[in-house]
Design an enzyme around this catalytic site. Structure first.
Site, PDB file in Angstrom:
ATOM      1  N   GLU A  71       5.112   4.888  -3.267  1.00  0.00           N
ATOM      2  CA  GLU A  71       3.950   4.217  -3.858  1.00  0.00           C
ATOM      3  C   GLU A  71       4.125   4.062  -5.369  1.00  0.00           C
ATOM      4  O   GLU A  71       3.796   3.014  -5.928  1.00  0.00           O
ATOM      5  CB  GLU A  71       2.661   5.003  -3.568  1.00  0.00           C
ATOM      6  N   CYS A 112       0.589  10.404  -5.716  1.00  0.00           N
ATOM      7  CA  CYS A 112       0.512   8.958  -5.487  1.00  0.00           C
ATOM      8  C   CYS A 112      -0.931   8.478  -5.471  1.00  0.00           C
ATOM      9  O   CYS A 112      -1.227   7.392  -5.975  1.00  0.00           O
ATOM     10  CB  CYS A 112       1.221   8.598  -4.186  1.00  0.00           C
TER      11      CYS A 112
END
Length: 164
Positions: free
Chosen positions: A57, A88
């Site tokens: 991500e 993330c």
């Protein structure tokens, strides 16, 4: 989830599988999509880049911000092969996409050997607890930030309380 969203999620899963087979990093991948077009892809590069922050991500967010020339992903959607870890998730909130979709849950990742439950327990400690990161692990953390059993729709930025 149907149609285009499903195909983006399937693409993230395919990238994750390929990444694991190539041994470039963990079995994780993410896409950033704007107006129905993929503007960035990212795979987990933690081991190949020797960078503990090179989660899929984060890699995808960095590439998307470069592509857009802006530090926020307003109007974008993130599709991830797995529920974002706490790091993330923080990056996602700071990037401010409109939506995030993911396939596997944190429990699925834990069963595969990627257990971040200790981080959730640390986060659950009350603010101002003396000892900081050296403090004993506290009560079990809640996964209340996930929606729909942690599978599809995670959050919608229209309802997030961003600081001005």
């Amino acid at each position: 989830m149907e149609g285009e969203s499903q195909s983006f999620l399937e693409r993230a899963i395919a990238l994750a599988v390929a990444n694991a087979r190539n041994s470039d990093g963990g079995p994780f991948a993410a896409l950033v999509v704007k107006d129905g077009r993929v503007i960035a892809e990212g795979v987990n590069l933690v081991t190949s880049a020797n960078d503990p922050t090179a989660h899929a991500e984060v890699v995808a967010i960095r590439a998307a911000c470069r592509a857009l020339g802006h530090f926020q992903l307003e109007g974008c959607e993130i599709y991830s092969s797995c529920e974002p870890c706490p790091m993330c998730l923080g990056a996602i909130y700071w990037a401010r996409p409109a939506r995030v979709y993911y396939a596997a849950t944190a429990a699925d990742a834990s069963q595969a050997g990627f257990d971040d439950s200790f981080i959730y327990r640390q986060i659950a400690l009350a603010h101002g607890v003396s000892g900081g990161l050296n403090a004993p692990i506290g009560a079990p953390a809640s996964n209340n930030f996930t929606g729909n059993s942690g599978r599809a729709f995670m959050f919608d930025s229209r309802y997030a309380q961003y600081p001005e």
